[in-house]
Design a protein around this motif. Structure first.
Motif, PDB file in Angstrom:
ATOM      1  N   ALA B  96       4.295  -0.044  14.042  1.00 49.11           N
ATOM      2  CA  ALA B  96       3.472  -0.970  13.260  1.00 49.11           C
ATOM      3  C   ALA B  96       2.544  -0.214  12.324  1.00 49.11           C
ATOM      4  CB  ALA B  96       2.661  -1.853  14.203  1.00 49.11           C
ATOM      5  N   SER B  97       1.946   0.916  12.839  1.00 50.35           N
ATOM      6  CA  SER B  97       0.997   1.629  11.990  1.00 50.35           C
ATOM      7  C   SER B  97       1.712   2.317  10.833  1.00 50.35           C
ATOM      8  CB  SER B  97       0.178   2.632  12.813  1.00 50.35           C
ATOM      9  OG  SER B  97       1.020   3.581  13.395  1.00 50.35           O
ATOM     10  N   VAL B  98       2.929   2.846  11.123  1.00 45.23           N
ATOM     11  CA  VAL B  98       3.713   3.453  10.037  1.00 45.23           C
ATOM     12  C   VAL B  98       4.025   2.395   8.988  1.00 45.23           C
ATOM     13  CG1 VAL B  98       5.983   4.397   9.457  1.00 45.23           C
ATOM     14  CG2 VAL B  98       4.713   5.324  11.406  1.00 45.23           C
ATOM     15  N   LEU B  99       4.394   1.228   9.506  1.00 44.19           N
ATOM     16  CA  LEU B  99       4.715   0.118   8.605  1.00 44.19           C
ATOM     17  C   LEU B  99       3.501  -0.243   7.751  1.00 44.19           C
ATOM     18  CD1 LEU B  99       7.491  -1.223   8.679  1.00 44.19           C
ATOM     19  CD2 LEU B  99       6.437  -3.183   9.779  1.00 44.19           C
ATOM     20  N   LEU B 100       2.332  -0.254   8.418  1.00 43.15           N
ATOM     21  CA  LEU B 100       1.096  -0.583   7.719  1.00 43.15           C
ATOM     22  C   LEU B 100       0.818   0.441   6.631  1.00 43.15           C
ATOM     23  CD1 LEU B 100      -1.388  -2.459   7.637  1.00 43.15           C
ATOM     24  CD2 LEU B 100      -2.514  -0.836   9.157  1.00 43.15           C
ATOM     25  N   ALA B 101       0.975   1.753   7.000  1.00 37.92           N
ATOM     26  CA  ALA B 101       0.719   2.827   6.044  1.00 37.92           C
ATOM     27  C   ALA B 101       1.644   2.686   4.845  1.00 37.92           C
ATOM     28  CB  ALA B 101       0.909   4.189   6.713  1.00 37.92           C
ATOM     29  N   VAL B 102       2.925   2.459   5.140  1.00 33.83           N
ATOM     30  CA  VAL B 102       3.897   2.293   4.059  1.00 33.83           C
ATOM     31  C   VAL B 102       3.492   1.102   3.190  1.00 33.83           C
ATOM     32  CG1 VAL B 102       6.290   1.642   3.562  1.00 33.83           C
ATOM     33  CG2 VAL B 102       5.808   3.372   5.293  1.00 33.83           C
ATOM     34  N   GLY B 103       3.087   0.025   3.873  1.00 31.65           N
ATOM     35  CA  GLY B 103       2.672  -1.183   3.155  1.00 31.65           C
ATOM     36  C   GLY B 103       1.480  -0.919   2.261  1.00 31.65           C
ATOM     37  N   LEU B 104       0.480  -0.181   2.803  1.00 30.18           N
ATOM     38  CA  LEU B 104      -0.719   0.132   2.015  1.00 30.18           C
ATOM     39  C   LEU B 104      -0.363   0.968   0.799  1.00 30.18           C
ATOM     40  CD1 LEU B 104      -3.397   0.884   4.741  1.00 30.18           C
ATOM     41  CD2 LEU B 104      -3.414  -0.972   3.063  1.00 30.18           C
ATOM     42  N   PHE B 105       0.511   1.988   1.044  1.00 28.58           N
ATOM     43  CA  PHE B 105       0.918   2.859  -0.052  1.00 28.58           C
ATOM     44  C   PHE B 105       1.606   2.042  -1.134  1.00 28.58           C
ATOM     45  CE2 PHE B 105       4.037   5.710  -2.066  1.00 28.58           C
ATOM     46  CZ  PHE B 105       3.150   6.640  -2.593  1.00 28.58           C
ATOM     47  N   TRP B 106       2.462   1.138  -0.655  1.00 24.93           N
ATOM     48  CA  TRP B 106       3.207   0.292  -1.594  1.00 24.93           C
ATOM     49  C   TRP B 106       2.243  -0.560  -2.421  1.00 24.93           C
ATOM     50  CZ3 TRP B 106       4.022  -5.126  -1.828  1.00 24.93           C
ATOM     51  CH2 TRP B 106       5.030  -5.520  -2.708  1.00 24.93           C
ATOM     52  N   MET B 107       1.233  -1.122  -1.707  1.00 24.50           N
ATOM     53  CA  MET B 107       0.270  -1.969  -2.403  1.00 24.50           C
ATOM     54  C   MET B 107      -0.550  -1.151  -3.390  1.00 24.50           C
ATOM     55  SD  MET B 107      -0.932  -4.636   0.496  1.00 24.50           S
ATOM     56  CE  MET B 107      -1.854  -5.690  -0.597  1.00 24.50           C
ATOM     57  N   TYR B 108      -0.876   0.115  -2.999  1.00 21.07           N
ATOM     58  CA  TYR B 108      -1.602   1.004  -3.904  1.00 21.07           C
ATOM     59  C   TYR B 108      -0.788   1.230  -5.170  1.00 21.07           C
ATOM     60  CZ  TYR B 108      -3.590   5.330  -5.724  1.00 21.07           C
ATOM     61  OH  TYR B 108      -4.118   6.283  -6.532  1.00 21.07           O
ATOM     62  N   GLN B 109       0.514   1.505  -4.961  1.00 23.92           N
ATOM     63  CA  GLN B 109       1.417   1.718  -6.091  1.00 23.92           C
ATOM     64  C   GLN B 109       1.449   0.497  -6.981  1.00 23.92           C
ATOM     65  OE1 GLN B 109       2.359   4.483  -6.960  1.00 23.92           O
ATOM     66  NE2 GLN B 109       4.113   5.312  -5.861  1.00 23.92           N
ATOM     67  N   GLN B 110       1.578  -0.681  -6.311  1.00 25.21           N
ATOM     68  CA  GLN B 110       1.619  -1.924  -7.064  1.00 25.21           C
ATOM     69  C   GLN B 110       0.347  -2.082  -7.890  1.00 25.21           C
ATOM     70  OE1 GLN B 110       4.010  -4.769  -6.944  1.00 25.21           O
ATOM     71  NE2 GLN B 110       5.245  -2.975  -6.527  1.00 25.21           N
TER      72      GLN B 110
END
Lengths: 178, 264
Positions: B96-110
């Protein structure tokens, strides 16, 4: 009455009751299995499995299944017969030499290490006719129905019940004499 | 009920063997409660089978404790399975935390993408505003030009194409009061590199050309309308192609258009 209470307690998963029942019937159940598998170590192994099964299924016993011993006897012989079938035990040389439980006598007397009470068994069945050994074997240790036993022994269906009674009576006399 | 006869039938032996129906089993169990003889008989039959099976038994080397250990062992296996759920949960946590990190990174990129999009759009906005301003001023100039050309004092002199370029044409809008001439040069071809159009005011007798000026930046002028001062009392207008910078006197071989002012 004491047995009924024990069985009631056992059905409530009381380990003390189970221990008493194990003490009462453990050896017999191993014996029943041994009449089928004719192998001491294997009989003991299956015997343990059977008691675990009995413990796990304790709630399923009720008096419509007959006597408590009859119930566990049924479980034991089914387990032993399954074992023989699954191991294709037929191919085992030892089994070929002994079709009926008295075959244990021949078998065990050849084996010095056997813990079976061959002398006691011999005394118990010494004057039993072969047809008695056969019918007791089929009805008690193989779980044959009256109809199956009649076909196997090539006797009329009505004869099974009476012959069995006279054979068991003979067995009881032998016990008293001993 | 004839208990003795019932016992003698041999049904109780079959009862112990367990090969009767459930209905018969229940019936016999009830009789056993009712008739002590039957109960006793059953117990004796059972005892004989117990004896026989005991004699055939190899004994049992497993103690009850060993048996219970196996039963509890099997229960413990279940416990272990339950414990396995803890690492499983922690794996879930990590996942879940990896998923969250990936999600945050993705949102940062967005977010970065959106920011740069906004910058682009803002720049486009500025450009568009500039274009609007340009268009406004262009429109203003055009209207101003149109008003100028509609002035009642304006005389329109069409200039026809000459030998060099018969298809060329131009118009001169002359406001005598303001001494201004607007040359509409839309009908002239683009001058070649190093050359420029020069507008002349002409007196006809004798033929006297006076330079009114150059049509500078011809290619880039949108309207192709050029305002020139004309203090002369012109009788005709001509446009010649001259070397860059213009000439003292017109090169008549390169006379593109010519028009005579009507006497009015």
């Amino acid at each position: 009455m004491q047995l009924d209470l024990l069985v009631d307690q056992f059905k409530k998963k009381d380990p003390l009751a189970f221990e008493k029942l194990y003490g009462m019937y453990g050896e017999n159940i191993c014996g029943v299995i041994n009449t089928i598998v004719k192998n001491d170590a294997l009989a003991q192994e299956i015997c343990q499995d059977v008691f675990i099964k009995i413990w796990n299924n304790c709630e399923s016993y009720n008096s419509s299944k007959g006597r408590f011993f009859t119930w566990i006897l049924n479980i034991a012989r089914n387990a032993a017969i399954d074992e023989i079938r699954s191991r294709s035990y037929k191919n085992d040389k030892k089994n070929l030499s002994a079709d009926y439980f008295v075959g244990i006598l021949q078998l065990k007397e050849e084996e010095e290490s056997s813990s079976v009470d061959t002398k006691g068994l011999r005394n118990l069945v010494q004057n039993l006719k072969e047809k008695c050994v056969q019918i007791i074997e089929l009805l008690y240790f193989r779980g044959y129905t009256q109809k199956d036993a009649a076909e196997e022994l090539e006797i009329p269906l009505g004869t099974v019940k009476t012959r069995n009674r006279s054979c068991i009576s003979q067995l009881r006399e032998n016990m008293e004499v001993r | 009920m004839d208990v003795e006869k019932y016992i003698a039938s041999g049904i109780l032996e079959l009862y112990v063997a367990g090969i009767l129906s459930e209905k018969e089993n229940l019936e016999i169990a009830n009789y056993a409660k009712e008739y002590p003889e039957i109960k006793k008989e059953i117990e004796e039959i059972e005892a004989s089978i117990l004896e026989l099976s005991r004699k055939a038994s190899p004994g049992y080397h497993y103690s009850f404790k060993a048996l219970m250990n196996r039963i509890n062992g099997e229960v413990k296996v279940v416990d272990i399975n339950e414990k396995r759920s803890t690492p499983f949960l922690s794996y879930m946590g990590w996942a879940a935390s990896v998923l969250l990190a990936v999600g945050l990174f993705w949102m940062y990129q967005q977010n970065q993408d959106l920011k740069s999009n906004i910058e682009v759009v803002e720049k486009q906005n500025v450009d568009l505003e500039q274009q609007i301003a340009d268009t406004d001023s262009s429109l203003e100039q055009t209207q101003k030009l149109l008003n100028t050309l509609r002035d009642k004092n304006i005389s329109v002199i069409p200039l026809g194409g000459q030998d060099v370029s018969p298809t060329s044409y131009a118009k001169a809008y002359w406001n005598k009061q303001e001494e201004k001439v607007f040359i509409d040069a839309k009908g002239l071809p683009e001058p070649p590199d190093g050359f420029v159009y020069q507008v002349w005011s002409l007196k006809l007798s004798p033929l006297t050309p006076t330079s009114m000026g150059l049509l500078e930046d011809f290619a880039t002028d949108e309207n192709k309308v050029f305002a020139l001062n004309n203090p002369n009392n012109s009788e005709a207008f001509g446009i010649t192609l001259e070397p860059a910078g213009g000439s003292e006197s017109p090169t008549l071989e390169q006379l593109y258009t010519l028009g005579v002012v009507n006497a009015s």
